[in-house]
Structures are given as structure tokens and as C-alpha cells.
Design a protein around this motif. Sequence first.
Motif, PDB file in Angstrom:
ATOM      1  N   GLU A 224       1.000  -1.014   0.116  1.00  0.00           N
ATOM      2  CA  GLU A 224       0.044   0.102   0.069  1.00  0.00           C
ATOM      3  C   GLU A 224       0.925   1.362  -0.013  1.00  0.00           C
ATOM      4  O   GLU A 224       2.080   1.333   0.624  1.00  0.00           O
ATOM      5  CB  GLU A 224      -0.990   0.138   1.194  1.00  0.00           C
ATOM      6  N   THR A 225       0.334   2.352  -0.724  1.00  0.00           N
ATOM      7  CA  THR A 225       1.133   3.561  -1.049  1.00  0.00           C
ATOM      8  C   THR A 225       0.277   4.306   0.008  1.00  0.00           C
ATOM      9  O   THR A 225      -0.746   4.267   0.419  1.00  0.00           O
ATOM     10  CB  THR A 225       1.323   3.999  -2.205  1.00  0.00           C
ATOM     11  N   ASN A 226       0.802   5.791   0.083  1.00  0.00           N
ATOM     12  CA  ASN A 226       0.004   6.670   0.661  1.00  0.00           C
ATOM     13  C   ASN A 226      -0.880   7.634  -0.171  1.00  0.00           C
ATOM     14  O   ASN A 226      -1.569   8.431   0.253  1.00  0.00           O
ATOM     15  CB  ASN A 226       1.168   7.807   1.231  1.00  0.00           C
ATOM     16  N   VAL A 227      -0.781   7.034  -1.277  1.00  0.00           N
ATOM     17  CA  VAL A 227      -1.914   7.581  -2.270  1.00  0.00           C
ATOM     18  C   VAL A 227      -3.298   7.184  -2.114  1.00  0.00           C
ATOM     19  O   VAL A 227      -3.373   5.922  -2.062  1.00  0.00           O
ATOM     20  CB  VAL A 227      -1.334   7.699  -3.678  1.00  0.00           C
ATOM     21  N   ASN A 228      -4.345   7.972  -2.106  1.00  0.00           N
ATOM     22  CA  ASN A 228      -5.663   7.549  -2.179  1.00  0.00           C
ATOM     23  C   ASN A 228      -6.385   7.720  -3.669  1.00  0.00           C
ATOM     24  O   ASN A 228      -5.951   8.652  -4.260  1.00  0.00           O
ATOM     25  CB  ASN A 228      -6.502   8.539  -1.204  1.00  0.00           C
ATOM     26  N   LEU A 229      -6.955   6.495  -4.262  1.00  0.00           N
ATOM     27  CA  LEU A 229      -7.312   6.208  -5.393  1.00  0.00           C
ATOM     28  C   LEU A 229      -8.675   6.619  -5.567  1.00  0.00           C
ATOM     29  O   LEU A 229      -9.583   6.016  -4.547  1.00  0.00           O
ATOM     30  CB  LEU A 229      -7.055   4.798  -6.154  1.00  0.00           C
ATOM     31  N   GLY A 230      -9.366   7.636  -6.165  1.00  0.00           N
ATOM     32  CA  GLY A 230     -10.652   7.754  -6.327  1.00  0.00           C
ATOM     33  C   GLY A 230     -11.387   6.890  -7.561  1.00  0.00           C
ATOM     34  O   GLY A 230     -10.716   6.690  -8.592  1.00  0.00           O
ATOM     35  N   TYR A 231     -12.316   6.123  -7.141  1.00  0.00           N
ATOM     36  CA  TYR A 231     -13.348   5.451  -8.216  1.00  0.00           C
ATOM     37  C   TYR A 231     -14.678   5.998  -8.447  1.00  0.00           C
ATOM     38  O   TYR A 231     -15.358   6.323  -7.596  1.00  0.00           O
ATOM     39  CB  TYR A 231     -13.269   4.043  -7.727  1.00  0.00           C
ATOM     40  N   ALA A 232     -15.033   5.780  -9.750  1.00  0.00           N
ATOM     41  CA  ALA A 232     -16.331   6.508 -10.216  1.00  0.00           C
ATOM     42  C   ALA A 232     -17.277   5.310 -10.021  1.00  0.00           C
ATOM     43  O   ALA A 232     -17.151   4.288 -10.214  1.00  0.00           O
ATOM     44  CB  ALA A 232     -16.204   6.781 -11.685  1.00  0.00           C
ATOM     45  N   SER A 233     -18.519   5.795  -9.463  1.00  0.00           N
ATOM     46  CA  SER A 233     -19.616   4.996  -8.961  1.00  0.00           C
ATOM     47  C   SER A 233     -21.006   5.670  -9.479  1.00  0.00           C
ATOM     48  O   SER A 233     -21.172   6.634  -9.093  1.00  0.00           O
ATOM     49  CB  SER A 233     -19.799   4.328  -7.586  1.00  0.00           C
ATOM     50  N   ARG A 234     -21.690   4.726 -10.014  1.00  0.00           N
ATOM     51  CA  ARG A 234     -23.153   5.068 -10.384  1.00  0.00           C
ATOM     52  C   ARG A 234     -24.021   5.274  -9.101  1.00  0.00           C
ATOM     53  O   ARG A 234     -25.305   5.568  -9.225  1.00  0.00           O
ATOM     54  CB  ARG A 234     -23.654   4.533 -11.503  1.00  0.00           C
TER      55      ARG A 234
END
Length: 403
Positions: free
Chosen positions: A18-28
Motif C-alpha cells: 500500500e502507498t500513501n496515495v488514495n485512489l478515487g473510483y467512479a460509481s453510479r
Amino acid sequence: MDSYDSDSSFEAENEYTETNVNLGYASREPTGDTISHLGGFSTWLDPNRTPPVSFARCKVCSSPMSLLLQLNGDLPQYFPNDERRLHIYSCRMKPCSQKVGSVRAIREVRKHKVEGATRSKAEKAILNAEPQKQSEDLGTTIFGATSSKSNPSNENPFSLASKPFSMSSNPFNSLPSQTTLAAKPPQRAQEPSIETFASRLRISSPSPQLKADVPGELWPQESAFPKPYPYLHLDAEYEALAPVKPQIPEASSSKIQTQYSEEDSTAPNGLDKDLFESNLDKTFLSFSDRLAQNPEQVLRYEWKGNPLLYSSTDAVGKQLVPSNGKTKTSIGMPRCDSCGAKRVFEMQLVPGAIAALEEDDINLEEGMEWGTILVGVCERNCGEIGEVVFKEEWCGVQWEERG
């Protein structure tokens, strides 16, 4: 069997990192965050306090722009008494593409009144803080990111009851106490592609022009803007990277390459190898490889972190990469126009956002042409006590190369 011959055996013996980066994901589907979203229209901290009309216009053609992203930017670890939102807008007129000012970032902030001594200590802590993973999960605070390492028990990582701050003081107390989300498993890496990441969009008819700022004039009505991109919710988690495979011994590598050349006349080494390699942008390949490990990501968030560059040879890349080749967030970004403090990297949009926003536009021939949109913000989060203010922040756009 040599260890490098089996990807499955190697991954079984090594954990994802795991890195310190937060990933955003699109969701309907709703994710519990009622503030952060792709597309649609912006909502403001105070409906009666909106940005200057000029912030809605493209700096190139003065046409009204479309919202790409609204992000809940609250940072209780750094600014416990501030409310923050980030808004990214983009012009959809094709002649403006590839031009500075066609993509703009707005920081919306409201500072609540606190004792002077408390604010002084908080500001000093901000300036001395190092970018590291906090015990109070920054990803969860921003938009619900989860970390498998930070949840050793069976306790629901999305429940606010598990956080170290109470509902009475939590700036996210408008959110439900528990969501129905589940952590995403590590995604299988995909082969990097140097093709464009999304279908194209053509906006041939000119949009209505917005008038110049008039004192007291409110943000334009929704009808003054182009048809918005679809409204998509945001889910998030910490970035997980596959373990690095061991290097193939030189002798074995040569043998494999020889076999490949003999068996396949279309192998890359059938081309002029020097010419082929000289035309590769290693920074872009690293960008593609990193995104391929979590290909559905639409944004990357890391307060005071380092951006993932799309190119090191364009204007933005040269601006951010010093002579030693190491990307530094505070190098090259202009200082805050309002208070003079240095700017730091906060987040970036990646091509997955293009795919998500243009997914339903099946009749569109041309689309967004950027590779990544980087946002740098005032390190002090400057503003005014008790007032909602709007500050334009640095927006570094790295475009796809045409032709």
C-alpha cells in the motif's frame, strides 16, 4: 522451474504494497459521500455565497466551462477549523484544447473563528508536517478510502464510530454512520497502452457567453452552462501495488530474446531498436504501468505528496522536474496569489475520469485530450475568518500529443 518463470507463485509469496496515495473510483451508486462527485454541477458551502462569474469562464474563449470534479477537501488533521472544497472546470470548445486557461481549479474555503493561540499552533504544525500516512486515516477523511493495514479487526472501516473524532466535532457528520461499500481487491495489472485513453468529443456549436463580473452578481444559472457531464459518485481506497518481480538473469534474458526473434518475424527487435527506444517517453511508460495496476482509478489524492507525471518533456513536466530528475511538489509551482505561501500538490485527475465521464456519449467523435490534470494548492489554506472565499489554484495540465 526458475522463480522468474511463474508470476502466480511469486505473487503468492509476496504481499501487495500500500502507498500513501488514495485512489478515487467512479460509481453510479451512492457511496455515502454527498459532496464529492464527477460531473454534474457544483454545490457550494453557502448557497448565497458563490464564486465570481469570471471563474466560470474559459480564459481562452470566455465560454462557460463544465465541471469535471467536485471534491470534499476537508483536512481535519491539518486544518481542523476549516471547511474546504475543490472544483475543477474544463472548457469543451475544441479550439481551446491544449491551451493554458482552458482547465481551471477553484479552492473554496470557510474558516471558523478559533482562539488565536490555537490557530497559531495549528499553522506551525501544518508548515512542519511531513507527508506520511496518518494514524487518523486521511483517505477515509477525504472520501472514504480504506486501508487493509489500518483495520486489523473485523470492525467496519467505513463506520465513523471507528474514527478518533466524535460525531459532534466531525466535519463529516452529515454522512451516514455506515456505508454499504466493500474494499476493492487488488486489480490485475494490464499492459500499458500508448493509445488515447478515451473516445473523442466534438462540441461544434458555440456556448452562450457569460458577461463580465458585476458586483453582487451570483453564479450563473445552470442553463447558462453546456450540458453537464454525467453525475458520478466517488469511492476510494489506498493504492495497492503488486510486488516487483525479480529481474531475469542476463543469460536467460538473451536466450528468451533470441527465441522470440526466431519465432516471430514481427517482434519489436525486427524494427530499428535504437529508433524505437529513443521515441519512448520513459515517464509516460511509468505513468501507464502505475495506472495499469489499478486501471479503474479516476483520481489520485495525496496531500503534500508527489504527482505521477504523464510526461517529463512537456512544459509542466519541465516545470516540476528539476535537474536531478526527482519530482518535487514545491518546485515550479507558483506561490499563492493571495498570501504568498508556497503551493503543494494535493490531487490529480487521470484518464479513467475521461472514460467515466464520456462513457455514455456514444455519438461524440472527439473528446478530452489531456493525460492528467495536476492541482497545486496554498499550503496555508488561506482565507477569511467566518467568510466563504474562492481562490483559483494552480492547475497543471499535461496534454496528449496529437498526431
